[in-house]
Design a protein around this motif. Structure first.
Motif, PDB file in Angstrom:
ATOM      1  N   ARG A 169       0.816  -1.205   0.000  1.00 41.06           N
ATOM      2  CA  ARG A 169       0.000   0.000   0.000  1.00 41.06           C
ATOM      3  C   ARG A 169       0.854   1.261   0.000  1.00 41.06           C
ATOM      4  NH1 ARG A 169      -4.942   0.164   4.104  1.00 41.06           N
ATOM      5  NH2 ARG A 169      -5.141   2.106   2.919  1.00 41.06           N
ATOM      6  N   ILE A 170       0.408   2.256  -0.750  1.00 36.70           N
ATOM      7  CA  ILE A 170       1.080   3.551  -0.798  1.00 36.70           C
ATOM      8  C   ILE A 170       0.024   4.657  -0.724  1.00 36.70           C
ATOM      9  CG2 ILE A 170       2.995   2.667  -2.199  1.00 36.70           C
ATOM     10  CD1 ILE A 170       1.655   4.028  -4.642  1.00 36.70           C
ATOM     11  N   MET A 171       0.485   5.883  -0.524  1.00 40.07           N
ATOM     12  CA  MET A 171      -0.421   7.024  -0.631  1.00 40.07           C
ATOM     13  C   MET A 171      -0.731   7.282  -2.108  1.00 40.07           C
ATOM     14  SD  MET A 171       1.124   9.815   2.056  1.00 40.07           S
ATOM     15  CE  MET A 171       2.466  10.219   0.914  1.00 40.07           C
ATOM     16  N   SER A 172      -1.795   7.992  -2.350  1.00 40.10           N
ATOM     17  CA  SER A 172      -2.072   8.397  -3.724  1.00 40.10           C
ATOM     18  C   SER A 172      -0.925   9.258  -4.237  1.00 40.10           C
ATOM     19  CB  SER A 172      -3.377   9.198  -3.794  1.00 40.10           C
ATOM     20  OG  SER A 172      -3.534   9.770  -5.081  1.00 40.10           O
ATOM     21  N   PRO A 173      -0.310   8.857  -5.358  1.00 38.25           N
ATOM     22  CA  PRO A 173       0.825   9.624  -5.866  1.00 38.25           C
ATOM     23  C   PRO A 173       0.430  10.953  -6.488  1.00 38.25           C
ATOM     24  CG  PRO A 173       0.292   7.855  -7.379  1.00 38.25           C
ATOM     25  CD  PRO A 173      -0.591   7.674  -6.183  1.00 38.25           C
ATOM     26  N   GLY A 174      -0.868  11.153  -6.722  1.00 35.58           N
ATOM     27  CA  GLY A 174      -1.313  12.395  -7.349  1.00 35.58           C
ATOM     28  C   GLY A 174      -0.942  12.444  -8.823  1.00 35.58           C
ATOM     29  N   GLY A 175      -1.331  13.495  -9.477  1.00 30.29           N
ATOM     30  CA  GLY A 175      -1.005  13.655 -10.888  1.00 30.29           C
ATOM     31  C   GLY A 175      -1.970  12.931 -11.806  1.00 30.29           C
ATOM     32  N   ASN A 177      -1.557  10.250 -13.564  1.00 32.66           N
ATOM     33  CA  ASN A 177      -1.489   8.783 -13.583  1.00 32.66           C
ATOM     34  C   ASN A 177      -1.822   8.151 -12.240  1.00 32.66           C
ATOM     35  OD1 ASN A 177      -0.632   8.768 -16.311  1.00 32.66           O
ATOM     36  ND2 ASN A 177       1.484   9.154 -15.676  1.00 32.66           N
ATOM     37  N   ALA A 178      -2.369   8.926 -11.316  1.00 35.25           N
ATOM     38  CA  ALA A 178      -2.613   8.409  -9.968  1.00 35.25           C
ATOM     39  C   ALA A 178      -3.524   7.182  -9.971  1.00 35.25           C
ATOM     40  CB  ALA A 178      -3.217   9.503  -9.088  1.00 35.25           C
ATOM     41  N   GLU A 179      -4.557   7.193 -10.824  1.00 33.04           N
ATOM     42  CA  GLU A 179      -5.525   6.097 -10.817  1.00 33.04           C
ATOM     43  C   GLU A 179      -4.935   4.770 -11.285  1.00 33.04           C
ATOM     44  OE1 GLU A 179      -8.651   5.974  -9.532  1.00 33.04           O
ATOM     45  OE2 GLU A 179      -7.999   7.901  -8.725  1.00 33.04           O
ATOM     46  N   LEU A 180      -3.788   4.816 -11.947  1.00 28.23           N
ATOM     47  CA  LEU A 180      -3.130   3.568 -12.345  1.00 28.23           C
ATOM     48  C   LEU A 180      -2.704   2.760 -11.125  1.00 28.23           C
ATOM     49  CD1 LEU A 180      -0.834   4.771 -15.283  1.00 28.23           C
ATOM     50  CD2 LEU A 180      -2.953   3.451 -15.458  1.00 28.23           C
ATOM     51  N   TYR A 181      -2.528   3.428 -10.016  1.00 32.33           N
ATOM     52  CA  TYR A 181      -2.050   2.766  -8.800  1.00 32.33           C
ATOM     53  C   TYR A 181      -3.190   2.285  -7.904  1.00 32.33           C
ATOM     54  CZ  TYR A 181       2.521   4.461 -10.173  1.00 32.33           C
ATOM     55  OH  TYR A 181       3.682   4.692 -10.874  1.00 32.33           O
ATOM     56  N   ARG A 182      -4.437   2.524  -8.310  1.00 31.40           N
ATOM     57  CA  ARG A 182      -5.586   2.039  -7.539  1.00 31.40           C
ATOM     58  C   ARG A 182      -5.885   0.602  -7.959  1.00 31.40           C
ATOM     59  NH1 ARG A 182      -9.450   4.957  -4.846  1.00 31.40           N
ATOM     60  NH2 ARG A 182      -8.990   6.878  -6.019  1.00 31.40           N
ATOM     61  N   ASN A 183      -5.823  -0.326  -7.012  1.00 30.08           N
ATOM     62  CA  ASN A 183      -6.006  -1.738  -7.355  1.00 30.08           C
ATOM     63  C   ASN A 183      -7.467  -2.156  -7.235  1.00 30.08           C
ATOM     64  OD1 ASN A 183      -6.568  -2.273  -4.624  1.00 30.08           O
ATOM     65  ND2 ASN A 183      -4.439  -2.803  -4.177  1.00 30.08           N
ATOM     66  N   ARG A 184      -7.712  -3.438  -7.406  1.00 27.28           N
ATOM     67  CA  ARG A 184      -9.088  -3.946  -7.436  1.00 27.28           C
ATOM     68  C   ARG A 184      -9.783  -3.820  -6.081  1.00 27.28           C
ATOM     69  NH1 ARG A 184      -5.749  -8.449  -7.237  1.00 27.28           N
ATOM     70  NH2 ARG A 184      -6.226  -9.971  -5.589  1.00 27.28           N
ATOM     71  N   ASP A 186      -9.602  -1.099  -4.393  1.00 26.35           N
ATOM     72  CA  ASP A 186      -9.841   0.336  -4.288  1.00 26.35           C
ATOM     73  C   ASP A 186      -8.844   1.041  -3.373  1.00 26.35           C
ATOM     74  OD1 ASP A 186     -11.313   2.488  -5.289  1.00 26.35           O
ATOM     75  OD2 ASP A 186     -12.491   2.647  -3.457  1.00 26.35           O
ATOM     76  N   ILE A 187      -7.624   0.513  -3.298  1.00 26.08           N
ATOM     77  CA  ILE A 187      -6.562   1.182  -2.551  1.00 26.08           C
ATOM     78  C   ILE A 187      -5.371   1.402  -3.486  1.00 26.08           C
ATOM     79  CG2 ILE A 187      -7.245   0.240  -0.307  1.00 26.08           C
ATOM     80  CD1 ILE A 187      -5.018  -1.808  -0.570  1.00 26.08           C
ATOM     81  N   PHE A 188      -4.555   2.367  -3.179  1.00 27.24           N
ATOM     82  CA  PHE A 188      -3.373   2.645  -3.990  1.00 27.24           C
ATOM     83  C   PHE A 188      -2.245   1.710  -3.553  1.00 27.24           C
ATOM     84  CE2 PHE A 188      -5.790   6.596  -4.040  1.00 27.24           C
ATOM     85  CZ  PHE A 188      -5.803   6.891  -5.399  1.00 27.24           C
TER      86      PHE A 188
END
Length: 347
Positions: A169-175, A177-184, A186-188
């Motif tokens: 798990r990580i914080m939302s990277p912002g920017g 492309n942030a949603e690329l890091y949201r997994n199934r 619903d967490i980053f």
């Protein structure tokens, strides 16, 4: 607003104060640097309490200092410079707690900005200087040894590694492309692929894919693709059922590896509250330190079994395999597991 800031703004609004006078007064009012005492952890804690707080033994920490000290040493000792030992202990404390970097800094009397710089410097140094501690079996002797240990688990032949992915798990990277890091779920996260051996040692790691990327994509783009040769199929014959049972028990070691790794360094079992560019070095460095603990036969601290589940809740989704790999699986069932089943029935 503190008193110094309030006084500064009052002076700005005053008609009797020139710009030079305001600046000079503000410089005099700035908070002075505070150097807090730093307790000597090696002398403060006995071995049990030390491992509980830093996850490594005193001997291993001193070994790290001897190996990495030249890369971490500051060019001057002025302004209470942070020694290599303190830098390593500060980083280990962050790994061991998974809390804010400022909390680890407070423990050592170090500012938040200094703690951040230290943690990422040590993480990058470990992940680059000790990367050789994460390696697939090289020599034929090592390959045979690894296969023998896997075989002793459930008599599954010719296995040199168990593979799976886990989400860090990580914080939302912002920017953008942030949603690329949201997994199934619903967490980053960073979807991290690991190959483990029967000793729970990490043999290969890929820690660069966003959480939305499927496990099979990571596998298909990894250098260990050719080592996987099984698929999820409903077993039909007794030999196929025996094959599946043996395969599941054998690859179980990678799930146990995730559990031990995350229990040993809870920072990757909770959420990494750091910038995205600093996530990968932390993941890799904790994997290296995990291997170091395995090599030195260092056990987990007492009472850690309840921190993270031993088994991962994630289900492995294996990629589809080519026809020749499917044929290899069928041949293995016919030539190895069927005779084994017959031998068991005869007894």
């Amino acid at each position: 607003m503190n008193l110094n800031a309030a006084r500064y703004f009052d002076m700005l609004e005053s008609e009797d104060s020139s710009d030079d006078e305001v600046y000079a007064e503000y410089v005099l009012l700035r908070r002075p640097k505070i150097f807090k005492p730093r307790p000597p952890p090696l002398e403060t804690w006995d071995e049990v309490d030390f491992v509980q707080r830093y996850r490594l033994s005193k001997e291993t920490v001193l070994w790290l200092v001897s190996e990495l000290g030249s890369y971490l040493k500051t060019p001057t000792t002025m302004n209470h410079a942070i020694s290599p030992l303190e830098q390593i202990l500060l980083t280990l404390r962050f790994y061991a707690t998974g809390t804010m970097q400022q909390c680890s800094g407070d423990l050592f009397g170090i500012s938040k900005s200094a703690a951040c710089k230290v943690i990422h410097l040590v993480s990058r140094t470990i992940s680059t200087k000790f990367i050789h501690l994460i390696a697939m079996p090289q020599s034929s002797e090592e390959v045979k040894e690894v296969m023998a240990k896997f075989y002793s688990i459930a008599k599954f032949p010719s296995v040199v590694g168990a593979i799976d992915c886990t989400h860090i798990r990580i914080m939302s990277p912002g920017g953008d492309n942030a949603e690329l890091y949201r997994n199934r779920k619903d967490i980053f996260s960073i979807n991290t692929q690991v190959v483990a051996d029967a000793d729970l040692k990490i043999r290969d790691i890929v820690a660069r894919w966003p959480g939305s990327v499927h496990d099979s994509t990571i596998f298909n783009n990894s250098r260990v693709k050719d080592m996987m040769s099984s698929q999820q199929l409903d077993p039909q014959t007794p030999a196929e059922k025996l094959y599946n049972e043996s395969q599941i028990r054998t690859r179980n070691v990678v799930e146990r590896t995730f559990g031990v790794w995350k229990r040993r360094f809870p920072c990757i079992g909770s959420q990494l509250r750091v910038k995205l560019c600093n996530v990968q070095p932390i993941i890799v460095s904790t994997a290296i330190l995990h291997n170091l603990c395995i090599m030195k036969k260092e056990n987990l601290p007492r009472g850690e079994n309840s921190l993270v589940q031993l088994m991962e809740e994630e289900n492995l989704v294996l990629p589809m395999i080519a026809d020749n790999d499917r044929q290899y699986r069928n041949d293995l069932i016919i030539s190895y597991f069927s005779p084994m089943l017959n031998a068991l029935e005869d007894h």
